[in-house]
Design a protein around this motif. Structure first.
Motif, PDB file in Angstrom:
ATOM      1  N   GLU A 156       6.242  11.074   6.116  1.00  0.00           N
ATOM      2  CA  GLU A 156       6.087  10.133   4.989  1.00  0.00           C
ATOM      3  C   GLU A 156       7.345  10.101   4.125  1.00  0.00           C
ATOM      4  O   GLU A 156       7.757   9.052   3.651  1.00  0.00           O
ATOM      5  CB  GLU A 156       4.878  10.522   4.125  1.00  0.00           C
ATOM      6  N   ILE A 157       7.901  11.296   3.924  1.00  0.00           N
ATOM      7  CA  ILE A 157       9.100  11.354   3.095  1.00  0.00           C
ATOM      8  C   ILE A 157      10.206  10.534   3.726  1.00  0.00           C
ATOM      9  O   ILE A 157      10.921   9.792   3.041  1.00  0.00           O
ATOM     10  CB  ILE A 157       9.536  12.818   2.894  1.00  0.00           C
ATOM     11  N   GLU A 158      10.289  10.627   5.038  1.00  0.00           N
ATOM     12  CA  GLU A 158      11.341   9.891   5.707  1.00  0.00           C
ATOM     13  C   GLU A 158      11.157   8.384   5.546  1.00  0.00           C
ATOM     14  O   GLU A 158      12.092   7.661   5.193  1.00  0.00           O
ATOM     15  CB  GLU A 158      11.381  10.284   7.187  1.00  0.00           C
ATOM     16  N   SER A 159       9.904   7.940   5.733  1.00  0.00           N
ATOM     17  CA  SER A 159       9.701   6.490   5.611  1.00  0.00           C
ATOM     18  C   SER A 159       9.827   6.046   4.158  1.00  0.00           C
ATOM     19  O   SER A 159      10.318   4.955   3.875  1.00  0.00           O
ATOM     20  CB  SER A 159       8.351   6.066   6.206  1.00  0.00           C
ATOM     21  N   MET A 160       9.404   6.911   3.258  1.00  0.00           N
ATOM     22  CA  MET A 160       9.541   6.598   1.841  1.00  0.00           C
ATOM     23  C   MET A 160      11.008   6.390   1.489  1.00  0.00           C
ATOM     24  O   MET A 160      11.392   5.450   0.787  1.00  0.00           O
ATOM     25  CB  MET A 160       8.981   7.772   1.035  1.00  0.00           C
ATOM     26  N   ALA A 161      11.841   7.294   2.017  1.00  0.00           N
ATOM     27  CA  ALA A 161      13.261   7.212   1.730  1.00  0.00           C
ATOM     28  C   ALA A 161      13.883   5.986   2.379  1.00  0.00           C
ATOM     29  O   ALA A 161      14.724   5.309   1.777  1.00  0.00           O
ATOM     30  CB  ALA A 161      13.956   8.486   2.211  1.00  0.00           C
ATOM     31  N   LEU A 162      13.439   5.694   3.603  1.00  0.00           N
ATOM     32  CA  LEU A 162      13.979   4.509   4.282  1.00  0.00           C
ATOM     33  C   LEU A 162      13.678   3.249   3.484  1.00  0.00           C
ATOM     34  O   LEU A 162      14.540   2.386   3.287  1.00  0.00           O
ATOM     35  CB  LEU A 162      13.369   4.404   5.687  1.00  0.00           C
ATOM     36  N   LEU A 163      12.436   3.169   3.018  1.00  0.00           N
ATOM     37  CA  LEU A 163      12.041   1.999   2.239  1.00  0.00           C
ATOM     38  C   LEU A 163      12.872   1.910   0.957  1.00  0.00           C
ATOM     39  O   LEU A 163      13.343   0.838   0.571  1.00  0.00           O
ATOM     40  CB  LEU A 163      10.547   2.087   1.913  1.00  0.00           C
ATOM     41  N   ARG A 164      13.056   3.062   0.321  1.00  0.00           N
ATOM     42  CA  ARG A 164      13.819   3.098  -0.921  1.00  0.00           C
ATOM     43  C   ARG A 164      15.254   2.618  -0.703  1.00  0.00           C
ATOM     44  O   ARG A 164      15.760   1.779  -1.451  1.00  0.00           O
ATOM     45  CB  ARG A 164      13.806   4.532  -1.462  1.00  0.00           C
ATOM     46  N   VAL A 165      15.879   3.129   0.345  1.00  0.00           N
ATOM     47  CA  VAL A 165      17.267   2.759   0.608  1.00  0.00           C
ATOM     48  C   VAL A 165      17.374   1.267   0.915  1.00  0.00           C
ATOM     49  O   VAL A 165      18.245   0.564   0.385  1.00  0.00           O
ATOM     50  CB  VAL A 165      17.831   3.606   1.773  1.00  0.00           C
ATOM     51  N   ALA A 166      16.440   0.777   1.729  1.00  0.00           N
ATOM     52  CA  ALA A 166      16.483  -0.638   2.089  1.00  0.00           C
ATOM     53  C   ALA A 166      16.254  -1.531   0.876  1.00  0.00           C
ATOM     54  O   ALA A 166      16.931  -2.549   0.683  1.00  0.00           O
ATOM     55  CB  ALA A 166      15.429  -0.921   3.166  1.00  0.00           C
ATOM     56  N   THR A 167      15.314  -1.120   0.007  1.00  0.00           N
ATOM     57  CA  THR A 167      15.002  -1.929  -1.163  1.00  0.00           C
ATOM     58  C   THR A 167      16.178  -1.943  -2.137  1.00  0.00           C
ATOM     59  O   THR A 167      16.549  -2.982  -2.680  1.00  0.00           O
ATOM     60  CB  THR A 167      13.749  -1.380  -1.866  1.00  0.00           C
ATOM     61  N   GLY A 196       8.805   3.691  10.750  1.00  0.00           N
ATOM     62  CA  GLY A 196       8.144   4.640  11.663  1.00  0.00           C
ATOM     63  C   GLY A 196       6.632   4.484  11.565  1.00  0.00           C
ATOM     64  O   GLY A 196       6.114   3.715  10.737  1.00  0.00           O
ATOM     65  N   ASN A 197       5.900   5.169  12.427  1.00  0.00           N
ATOM     66  CA  ASN A 197       4.435   5.077  12.455  1.00  0.00           C
ATOM     67  C   ASN A 197       3.961   3.638  12.632  1.00  0.00           C
ATOM     68  O   ASN A 197       2.890   3.262  12.146  1.00  0.00           O
ATOM     69  CB  ASN A 197       3.791   5.644  11.179  1.00  0.00           C
ATOM     70  N   GLY A 198       4.782   2.834  13.260  1.00  0.00           N
ATOM     71  CA  GLY A 198       4.400   1.463  13.505  1.00  0.00           C
ATOM     72  C   GLY A 198       4.496   0.546  12.303  1.00  0.00           C
ATOM     73  O   GLY A 198       4.104  -0.607  12.360  1.00  0.00           O
ATOM     74  N   VAL A 199       4.988   1.028  11.177  1.00  0.00           N
ATOM     75  CA  VAL A 199       5.133   0.158  10.009  1.00  0.00           C
ATOM     76  C   VAL A 199       6.535  -0.421  10.005  1.00  0.00           C
ATOM     77  O   VAL A 199       7.520   0.310   9.986  1.00  0.00           O
ATOM     78  CB  VAL A 199       4.882   0.945   8.701  1.00  0.00           C
ATOM     79  N   LYS A 200       6.573  -1.730  10.077  1.00  0.00           N
ATOM     80  CA  LYS A 200       7.876  -2.396  10.076  1.00  0.00           C
ATOM     81  C   LYS A 200       7.868  -3.462   8.994  1.00  0.00           C
ATOM     82  O   LYS A 200       6.879  -4.150   8.792  1.00  0.00           O
ATOM     83  CB  LYS A 200       8.115  -3.058  11.439  1.00  0.00           C
ATOM     84  N   ILE A 201       8.962  -3.580   8.305  1.00  0.00           N
ATOM     85  CA  ILE A 201       9.070  -4.650   7.313  1.00  0.00           C
ATOM     86  C   ILE A 201      10.201  -5.559   7.748  1.00  0.00           C
ATOM     87  O   ILE A 201      11.309  -5.108   8.024  1.00  0.00           O
ATOM     88  CB  ILE A 201       9.357  -4.081   5.916  1.00  0.00           C
ATOM     89  N   SER A 202       9.883  -6.827   7.838  1.00  0.00           N
ATOM     90  CA  SER A 202      10.913  -7.803   8.127  1.00  0.00           C
ATOM     91  C   SER A 202      10.620  -9.001   7.248  1.00  0.00           C
ATOM     92  O   SER A 202       9.641  -9.715   7.446  1.00  0.00           O
ATOM     93  CB  SER A 202      10.875  -8.178   9.609  1.00  0.00           C
ATOM     94  N   LYS A 203      11.436  -9.188   6.255  1.00  0.00           N
ATOM     95  CA  LYS A 203      11.068 -10.157   5.240  1.00  0.00           C
ATOM     96  C   LYS A 203      12.328 -10.729   4.595  1.00  0.00           C
ATOM     97  O   LYS A 203      13.329 -10.020   4.456  1.00  0.00           O
ATOM     98  CB  LYS A 203      10.251  -9.435   4.163  1.00  0.00           C
ATOM     99  N   ASP A 249       0.823  -1.202   0.000  1.00  0.00           N
ATOM    100  CA  ASP A 249       0.000   0.000   0.000  1.00  0.00           C
ATOM    101  C   ASP A 249       0.864   1.261   0.000  1.00  0.00           C
ATOM    102  O   ASP A 249       0.409   2.339   0.363  1.00  0.00           O
ATOM    103  CB  ASP A 249      -0.910  -0.023   1.237  1.00  0.00           C
ATOM    104  N   SER A 250       2.114   1.141  -0.443  1.00  0.00           N
ATOM    105  CA  SER A 250       3.061   2.238  -0.247  1.00  0.00           C
ATOM    106  C   SER A 250       2.587   3.541  -0.897  1.00  0.00           C
ATOM    107  O   SER A 250       2.732   4.611  -0.317  1.00  0.00           O
ATOM    108  CB  SER A 250       4.436   1.856  -0.796  1.00  0.00           C
ATOM    109  N   GLU A 251       1.992   3.446  -2.073  1.00  0.00           N
ATOM    110  CA  GLU A 251       1.611   4.672  -2.769  1.00  0.00           C
ATOM    111  C   GLU A 251       0.620   5.505  -1.964  1.00  0.00           C
ATOM    112  O   GLU A 251       0.741   6.725  -1.879  1.00  0.00           O
ATOM    113  CB  GLU A 251       1.038   4.350  -4.146  1.00  0.00           C
ATOM    114  N   ASN A 252      -0.356   4.824  -1.361  1.00  0.00           N
ATOM    115  CA  ASN A 252      -1.347   5.571  -0.580  1.00  0.00           C
ATOM    116  C   ASN A 252      -0.738   6.143   0.691  1.00  0.00           C
ATOM    117  O   ASN A 252      -1.070   7.263   1.095  1.00  0.00           O
ATOM    118  CB  ASN A 252      -2.531   4.666  -0.218  1.00  0.00           C
TER     119      ASN A 252
END
Lengths: 253, 571
Positions: free
Chosen positions: B287-298, B318-325, B275-278
């Motif tokens: 949002e920008i910070e989490s967007m960037a974090l996701l981008r860097v990790a990916t 952040g905001n309780g969204v964590k990815i561990s995969k 649901d990243s786009e929404n």
């Protein structure tokens, strides 16, 4: 004003002797430079016939029977001398011509059409081939062409009377030959064929014409001391043409 | 008979000590990639990549806006990843330059960690960086210019001479309008564009140089070699087929697409966080910070997947969204299946256009950032039926090296050893034509035509006594006019009154070796050899902005009243 008139002026080397060698372009380069600084417009091109303005083979400096590899090499060699990246903007026009020539000659169908339009058969006709004996075409090319078997001709001039734009009397050889294919109306040509007392005027396939016209020309005969020498031509021109073509095919494989 | 085609002015002038920098200016080669950039110059005997103060040859393409002075990836000392998080860093400009806000590529850029705003009306998108909690607007041209200024300063400091002329590499798919934007960015940076070279053709030139050097060493004549060049970077994927002999690289065909590493990255981000786009839509600071974090990790995960079979992605957005995969390579390939399929079809199309059989390809060269991805390597080797790829080219440096070589060649530099005895014969990547026969696009210069090119077509009027005709020039591959890119338009006036189909309107297009397009149009009446009105010559593109609007407005005002139809060539 136009690309084509200027390039005819640019490429004045239409002597057959120069076709086979690579062109010495240096003496024309001054002309080229002058032209290219002043000329830009191309618009008058389409209202002249696009073909037959220059000989693509001469432009590339290759012979008419050269294969794709030879054309490609010649093209690259000339590109390296004239491409705008190397000589600047003045090379633009010449490179355009090169590209046009290359595009036509590298595609079999376009090349065939072009060859037809300049009426040049892609066969090796030997070195002492004089263009004198070859007929030219009036109007579009047709599948059938006229041919006079000069061995049989008695020099009665009957055909020249009836179709004087098509046939010509070759005084040196004492017989008639075709000057212009379809130079007269079909009716006049028909009458002149009918009027031939020895029936030596033939309809032949267009593809055969070049070979026949080449072979019918008298060739010098090898002499042995005081014997022999002089001129000769095949006794039966049609069988000679067949074997000549067979020979060509064998060379090709 | 093998005479050298080059001439050395005088031996004493060119031999001896380093005289490079006193020679007439050698244009430098610049490769501005979507994510990375580099700069190189011919130093008199070989290509030399210039390094920045951090000793990097390959620099990141981004600009950070901070306080008053923006700084780019060439000089900036801070870590890219950290700055990404603040929203102040703008990148991927090569994907945005010269595009309107209806373009799907622009829409795909909306989840970058800065502001890309679209109104979907066919104007340029609004781009802004977050500086001190304020959105500071910018343009792709400005960002590129900031970047080019830094590159220029770097080169000037190292070469100790002013730099003016440059050869830039560009994606094959750039429209002529986009090329003018690149030129604009260069002008803003005080640089003059000598050539804009499609990336794979720069690689082809470098390959030609390699072949030339190899044939010199072997004393052979250097027979013709056919190479397929596959170039996939972060933003674009291009394919070229080139025939090389005697230092001449002849581009036989080009194929292009706007897919690249960025698409792989976005597909992967979507896979990791569906649901990243929404979530990122609002573009708040968080949002920008989490967007960037996701981008860097990916991005990191994709890089690691090139060597490992599976990687663990752990990121707290952040905001309780964590990815561990755990992501394995098959998963990555499955998620990006359509991208890889597109790559395959590009290669096949390019071979077809070049009329080259796979078996005739001598060398397969794969360059660009994505060339490290195993799946990309595999698909290229599979289609080209080769076991080994061409070695001897650094995938990240090939394009800039080719541009530097072209810079030297086009500056008229001679090399005593014949290393610059080279030439690229370019081909047009896109067809150029006009609107005619109703709403159809009629190409005058087809795709993959050898440059310089000059072609013409004859058109005629569709109405009796039509005195004016509108020439709309488009570039592209679509059958309908509006599917293509409008380059410009002009009107022919004063056509003599005649029944429809009688006047001949001659449209001629001329592209010179520097890729400048001129469109000429004239009117001839049958039986005359001279144009009826003065011939018009227009240098294209003339359209500045809002291409979609222009075409619509013209259509609304004139409809079909000024139309043309093609005259069928008499066979």
């Amino acid at each position: 004003m136009s690309l084509l008139t200027s390039s005819c002026y640019l490429l004045p080397w239409s002597k057959p002797a120069q076709i086979h060698g690579y062109l010495n372009f240096s003496k024309h380069s001054k002309l080229l430079r002058q032209e290219c600084t002043t000329v830009r417009c191309c618009s008058s091109r389409s209202w002249q016939t696009p073909r037959a303005q220059h000989n693509y083979y001469e432009l590339l400096g290759v012979s008419a029977d050269s294969n794709a590899q030879e054309i490609r090499e010649a093209y690259r060699k000339l590109q390296k001398q004239h491409h705008p990246d190397i000589v600047g903007q003045k090379g633009h026009k010449y490179t355009l011509l090169l590209n046009e020539a290359y595009e036509v000659l590298m595609k079999d169908d376009l090349r065939r059409k072009y060859d037809e339009s300049i009426n040049q058969m892609r066969i090796r006709l030997g070195e002492n081939n004089t263009p004198l004996g070859n007929s030219t075409w009036k109007g579009p090319l047709r599948p059938q062409a006229l041919f006079v078997d000069e061995n049989a001709c008695i020099g009665c001039r009957e055909c020249v009377y009836h179709a004087s734009n098509t046939f010509i009397m070759d005084e040196a050889r004492g017989c008639a030959r075709v000057k212009v294919q379809y130079g007269d109306t079909d009716q006049n040509i028909e009458v002149s064929i009918e009027s031939c007392p020895v029936n030596c005027i033939y309809w032949v396939k267009r593809e055969e014409l070049a070979v026949l016209e080449f072979l019918i020309q008298p060739q010098p005969k090898a002499g042995y001391g005081v014997f022999g020498g002089g001129w000769e031509r095949p006794a039966n021109i049609f069988t000679a043409a067949e074997s000549f073509k067979k020979q060509l095919r064998r060379q090709a494989t | 008979m093998a005479e050298p085609a080059y001439t050395v002015a005088s031996d004493s002038e060119t031999t001896g000590e380093e005289k490079t920098y006193t020679l007439p200016e050698i244009a430098i080669g610049i490769d501005i990639g979507t994510s990375q950039c580099s700069i190189a110059v011919w130093n008199g005997s070989r290509v030399e990549l210039l390094k920045n103060t951090r000793n990097q040859k390959i620099m990141r393409s981004y600009v950070t806006f901070k306080d008053d002075i923006p700084s780019g990836g060439v000089s900036s000392q801070l870590s890219h990843e950290g700055e990404l998080l603040s929203g102040a860093t703008v990148f991927n400009m090569k994907r945005l330059i010269g595009r309107v806000d209806t373009d799907p590529v622009v829409h795909a850029s909306k989840n970058l960690p800065f502001l890309v705003q679209t109104l979907d009306i066919g104007v340029r998108p609004f781009i802004a960086a977050l500086v001190n909690n304020m959105w500071r607007s910018t343009t792709p041209e400005e960002v590129l210019a900031i970047f080019l200024v830094e590159l220029r300063a770097l080169a000037e400091a190292q070469l100790k001479r002013p730099i003016r002329n440059v050869v830039l590499t560009i994606p094959v798919s750039f429209s002529r309008f986009q090329l003018t934007r690149i030129e604009r960015a260069c002008a803003m940076a005080g640089l003059h564009v000598l050539r804009l070279m499609p990336e794979p053709t720069a690689v082809a030139l470098l390959y030609a140089q390699h072949q030339q050097q190899a044939s010199h060493e072997n004393m052979g004549s250097g027979s013709e070699k056919i190479a397929l060049i596959f170039n996939m970077g972060a933003g674009y994927c291009d394919v070229a087929v080139t025939a090389t002999a005697g230092g001449v690289s002849q581009i036989k065909a080009l194929a292009r697409s706007t897919i690249g590493g960025e698409d792989l990255l976005q597909n992967m981000m979507r896979h990791l966080l569906p649901d990243s786009e929404n979530i990122f839509k609002s573009h708040g600071v968080k949002e920008i910070e989490s967007m960037a974090l996701l981008r860097v990790a990916t991005q990191d995960a994709i890089h690691r997947l090139s060597s490992d079979n599976n990687v663990q992605v752990d990121v707290d957005l952040g905001n309780g969204v964590k990815i561990s995969k755990v992501v394995d390579r098959e998963e990555f390939e499955e998620v990006n299946r359509s991208v890889f399929e597109k790559c395959e079809s590009l290669i096949i199309q390019c071979l077809q256009d070049a009329r080259v059989e796979v078996e005739d390809v001598n060398d397969v060269i794969i360059v660009g950032g994505c060339s490290y991805i195993p799946r990309v390597k595999n698909l290229v080797t599979n289609i080209c039926k080769v076991k080994e790829l061409y070695k001897g080219m650094n995938p990240l440096e090939a394009a800039v090296c080719g541009a530097a070589v072209e810079g030297a060649v086009a500056s008229g530099i001679n090399d005593p050893f014949g290393n610059l005895d080279l030439l690229t014969i370019q081909a047009t990547p896109l067809a150029i034509g006009i609107r005619a026969d109703g709403n159809n696009f009629v190409p005058v210069i087809p795709r993959n035509t050898t440059m310089p090119a000059r072609k013409e077509l004859v058109f005629t009027t569709v109405h009796d006594n039509q005195t004016e005709a509108l020439i709309l020039v488009y570039e592209g591959e679509g059958n309908k006019a509006e599917e293509n890119h409008l380059l410009g338009y002009f009107k022919i006036m004063g056509i003599p009154a005649a029944p429809k189909g009688v006047p001949e309107i001659n449209v001629c297009m001329d592209i010179d070796a520097a890729n400048v397009l001129r469109v000429l149009a004239g009117v001839v009446m049958p039986g005359s050899r001279q144009p009826a009105v003065p011939v018009m010559e227009v240098r294209m593109p003339t359209v500045e902005d809002g291409h979609g609007w222009c075409a619509e407005a013209l259509n609304r005002n004139y409809g079909a009243t000024l139309d043309l139809v093609t005259i069928q060539k008499k066979a």
